[in-house]
Design an enzyme around this catalytic site. Structure first.
Site, PDB file in Angstrom:
ATOM      1  N   LEU A  93      11.645  18.734   5.255  1.00  0.00           N
ATOM      2  CA  LEU A  93      12.802  18.225   4.508  1.00  0.00           C
ATOM      3  C   LEU A  93      13.906  17.778   5.462  1.00  0.00           C
ATOM      4  O   LEU A  93      14.163  18.436   6.472  1.00  0.00           O
ATOM      5  CB  LEU A  93      13.320  19.323   3.574  1.00  0.00           C
ATOM      6  CG  LEU A  93      12.317  19.707   2.471  1.00  0.00           C
ATOM      7  CD1 LEU A  93      12.667  21.057   1.872  1.00  0.00           C
ATOM      8  CD2 LEU A  93      12.256  18.625   1.397  1.00  0.00           C
ATOM      9  N   HIS A 109       6.604  31.454   4.567  1.00  0.00           N
ATOM     10  CA  HIS A 109       5.852  30.880   5.689  1.00  0.00           C
ATOM     11  C   HIS A 109       4.769  31.877   6.117  1.00  0.00           C
ATOM     12  O   HIS A 109       5.052  33.067   6.246  1.00  0.00           O
ATOM     13  CB  HIS A 109       6.810  30.590   6.851  1.00  0.00           C
ATOM     14  CG  HIS A 109       6.109  30.005   8.036  1.00  0.00           C
ATOM     15  ND1 HIS A 109       5.754  28.678   8.104  1.00  0.00           N
ATOM     16  CD2 HIS A 109       5.674  30.565   9.183  1.00  0.00           C
ATOM     17  CE1 HIS A 109       5.133  28.445   9.254  1.00  0.00           C
ATOM     18  NE2 HIS A 109       5.072  29.575   9.928  1.00  0.00           N
ATOM     19  N   GLN A 173      -0.386  39.625   0.776  1.00  0.00           N
ATOM     20  CA  GLN A 173       0.971  40.139   1.020  1.00  0.00           C
ATOM     21  C   GLN A 173       2.038  39.138   0.567  1.00  0.00           C
ATOM     22  O   GLN A 173       3.098  39.522   0.078  1.00  0.00           O
ATOM     23  CB  GLN A 173       1.163  40.474   2.503  1.00  0.00           C
ATOM     24  CG  GLN A 173       0.295  41.636   2.962  1.00  0.00           C
ATOM     25  CD  GLN A 173       0.435  42.846   2.065  1.00  0.00           C
ATOM     26  OE1 GLN A 173       1.541  43.277   1.750  1.00  0.00           O
ATOM     27  NE2 GLN A 173      -0.691  43.384   1.617  1.00  0.00           N
TER      28      GLN A 173
HETATM   29  N1  NHR Z   1      12.275  21.716   6.008  1.00  0.00           N
HETATM   30  C1  NHR Z   1      13.236  22.169   6.810  1.00  0.00           C
HETATM   31  N2  NHR Z   1      14.216  21.329   7.124  1.00  0.00           N
HETATM   32  N3  NHR Z   1      13.253  23.417   7.299  1.00  0.00           N
HETATM   33  C2  NHR Z   1      12.251  24.253   6.994  1.00  0.00           C
HETATM   34  O1  NHR Z   1      12.278  25.484   7.508  1.00  0.00           O
HETATM   35  C3  NHR Z   1      11.196  23.832   6.159  1.00  0.00           C
HETATM   36  C4  NHR Z   1      11.255  22.527   5.678  1.00  0.00           C
HETATM   37  C5  NHR Z   1      10.236  22.021   4.856  1.00  0.00           C
HETATM   38  C6  NHR Z   1       9.150  22.806   4.560  1.00  0.00           C
HETATM   39  C7  NHR Z   1       7.798  24.838   4.851  1.00  0.00           C
HETATM   40  C8  NHR Z   1       7.082  24.866   6.195  1.00  0.00           C
HETATM   41  C9  NHR Z   1       6.251  26.089   6.402  1.00  0.00           C
HETATM   42  O2  NHR Z   1       6.509  27.133   5.796  1.00  0.00           O
HETATM   43  C10 NHR Z   1       9.073  24.089   5.057  1.00  0.00           C
HETATM   44  C11 NHR Z   1      10.091  24.635   5.837  1.00  0.00           C
HETATM   45  C12 NHR Z   1       5.412  21.460   6.301  1.00  0.00           C
HETATM   46  C13 NHR Z   1       5.372  21.192   7.656  1.00  0.00           C
HETATM   47  C14 NHR Z   1       4.800  19.875   8.165  1.00  0.00           C
HETATM   48  O3  NHR Z   1       4.658  19.692   9.361  1.00  0.00           O
HETATM   49  C15 NHR Z   1       5.887  22.139   8.514  1.00  0.00           C
HETATM   50  C16 NHR Z   1       6.427  23.312   8.024  1.00  0.00           C
HETATM   51  C17 NHR Z   1       6.480  23.581   6.657  1.00  0.00           C
HETATM   52  C18 NHR Z   1       5.958  22.645   5.799  1.00  0.00           C
HETATM   53  N4  NHR Z   1       4.498  18.907   7.274  1.00  0.00           N
HETATM   54  C19 NHR Z   1       4.005  17.567   7.598  1.00  0.00           C
HETATM   55  C20 NHR Z   1       5.162  16.542   7.505  1.00  0.00           C
HETATM   56  O4  NHR Z   1       5.095  15.546   8.225  1.00  0.00           O
HETATM   57  C21 NHR Z   1       2.981  17.099   6.620  1.00  0.00           C
HETATM   58  C22 NHR Z   1       1.763  17.978   6.596  1.00  0.00           C
HETATM   59  C23 NHR Z   1       0.901  17.713   5.367  1.00  0.00           C
HETATM   60  O5  NHR Z   1       1.278  16.935   4.470  1.00  0.00           O
HETATM   61  O6  NHR Z   1      -0.173  18.355   5.294  1.00  0.00           O
HETATM   62  O7  NHR Z   1       6.078  16.732   6.678  1.00  0.00           O
HETATM   63  O8  NHR Z   1       5.311  26.049   7.253  1.00  0.00           O
HETATM   64  C1  GAR Z   2       0.584  29.837   1.632  1.00  0.00           C
HETATM   65  O1  GAR Z   2      -0.111  30.631   2.574  1.00  0.00           O
HETATM   66  C2  GAR Z   2       1.960  29.483   2.144  1.00  0.00           C
HETATM   67  O2  GAR Z   2       2.567  30.515   2.875  1.00  0.00           O
HETATM   68  C3  GAR Z   2       1.616  28.353   3.068  1.00  0.00           C
HETATM   69  O3  GAR Z   2       0.592  27.627   2.452  1.00  0.00           O
HETATM   70  C4  GAR Z   2      -0.087  28.460   1.509  1.00  0.00           C
HETATM   71  C5  GAR Z   2       0.123  27.878   0.160  1.00  0.00           C
HETATM   72  O4  GAR Z   2      -0.676  28.535  -0.786  1.00  0.00           O
HETATM   73  N1  GAR Z   2       2.761  27.518   3.280  1.00  0.00           N
HETATM   74  C6  GAR Z   2       2.836  26.688   4.276  1.00  0.00           C
HETATM   75  O5  GAR Z   2       1.992  26.626   5.152  1.00  0.00           O
HETATM   76  C7  GAR Z   2       4.057  25.822   4.277  1.00  0.00           C
HETATM   77  N2  GAR Z   2       3.911  24.878   5.320  1.00  0.00           N
HETATM   78  P1  GAR Z   2      -0.348  28.428  -2.326  1.00  0.00           P
HETATM   79  O6  GAR Z   2      -0.194  26.944  -2.650  1.00  0.00           O
HETATM   80  O7  GAR Z   2      -1.564  28.997  -2.979  1.00  0.00           O
HETATM   81  O8  GAR Z   2       0.886  29.192  -2.595  1.00  0.00           O
END
Ligand code: NHR
Ligand code: GAR
Length: 218
Positions: A93, A109, A173
């Protein structure tokens, strides 16, 4: 009662843990809607089965990340939730979105942050030979996966684990701590002060997880 919007991208098992806890009367929130950036997310059907309204904001229909984020923010603002709960949401985001919802935007996460930010956390924990792994519920800030931590759960990494077995142990968990964290938020037990979380919850220092368990000499 506080209201939340849950934002998903796929399976939605964490979302379902929140819907279940709410239905069981264990989580005092109103779930205004479930949002997905993917029209084919399995979790949308699960939400509908629980009678929760769903909406899709398809990121492929927007020219830029900023345009997608603006559309998401507008949709969420239209629902007026107290908290925005990311549950397996897979799009990074923009700062503008995060700042707009600052202090109200929560993520789960699949690692013990600050270890293993980003993607493929279970694979990387195994590669590093971590003995303890887990999950983290945190406030989202512009710095990816570095927001103030609300609660964590740890699990042992066992000999013979692969990505699938370890992910399943962590996910079990996640399904405990996410409803717990959202309940604390809904009950006003979570205070965010200068980027740190203070919890008004019972705490004792008794639990210690050592993996493998320490052997005590006979
Ligand atoms: N945004 C911000 N600004 N800060 C955080 O801490 C965020 C966030 C958006 C999502 C979830 C996060 C996780 O729990 C989250 C935390 C997606 C990616 C990623 O690289 C990384 C971390 C998380 C979610 N996404 C790719 C992208 O280009 C796409 C990957 C895909 O579509 O499969 O956005 O891990
Ligand atoms: C969960 O393990 C969550 O923590 C992780 O993806 C899975 C989603 O499962 N999230 C991320 O990796 C965010 N980048 P769910 O759709 O069954 O909740």
């Amino acid at each position: 009662m506080k209201s939340i919007v849950i934002v998903i991208s796929g399976r939605g098992s964490n979302m379902e843990s929140l819907l279940k806890a709410t239905a069981a009367g264990e989580l005092p929130v109103r779930i205004s809607a479930v949002l997905s950036n993917r029209p084919d997310a399995v979790g949308l059907r699960t939400a509908a089965a629980y009678g929760v309204p769903t909406q899709v904001v398809d990121h492929t229909e927007y020219a830029s990340r900023e345009a997608f984020d603006a559309a998401m923010a507008e949709t969420i603002d239209g629902l007026g939730p107290d908290f925005v709960v990311l549950a397996g949401f897979m799009r990074i985001l923009s700062d503008a979105f995060v700042q707009h919802f600052q202090g109200r935007l929560i993520n789960i996460h699949p690692s013990l942050l600050p270890s293993f930010t980003g993607l493929h956390t279970h694979r990387r924990a195994l590669q590093e030979g971590a003995r303890i792994h887990g999950c983290t519920v945190h406030f989202v800030t512009p710095s990816l996966d570095h927001g103030p931590i609300i609660v964590q759960a740890a699990v042992p990494v066992l000999d013979g684990d692969d990505e699938v077995s370890l992910a399943a142990r962590v996910l079990a968990q996640e399904h405990c701590v996410y409803p717990l964290a959202i309940r604390w938020l809904a009950e006003g037990r979570v205070r965010l002060v200068e980027g740190r979380v203070f919890l008004d919850t019972p705490q004792d220092g008794a639990a210690v997880l050592v993996s493998p368990p320490a052997q005590v000499a006979p």
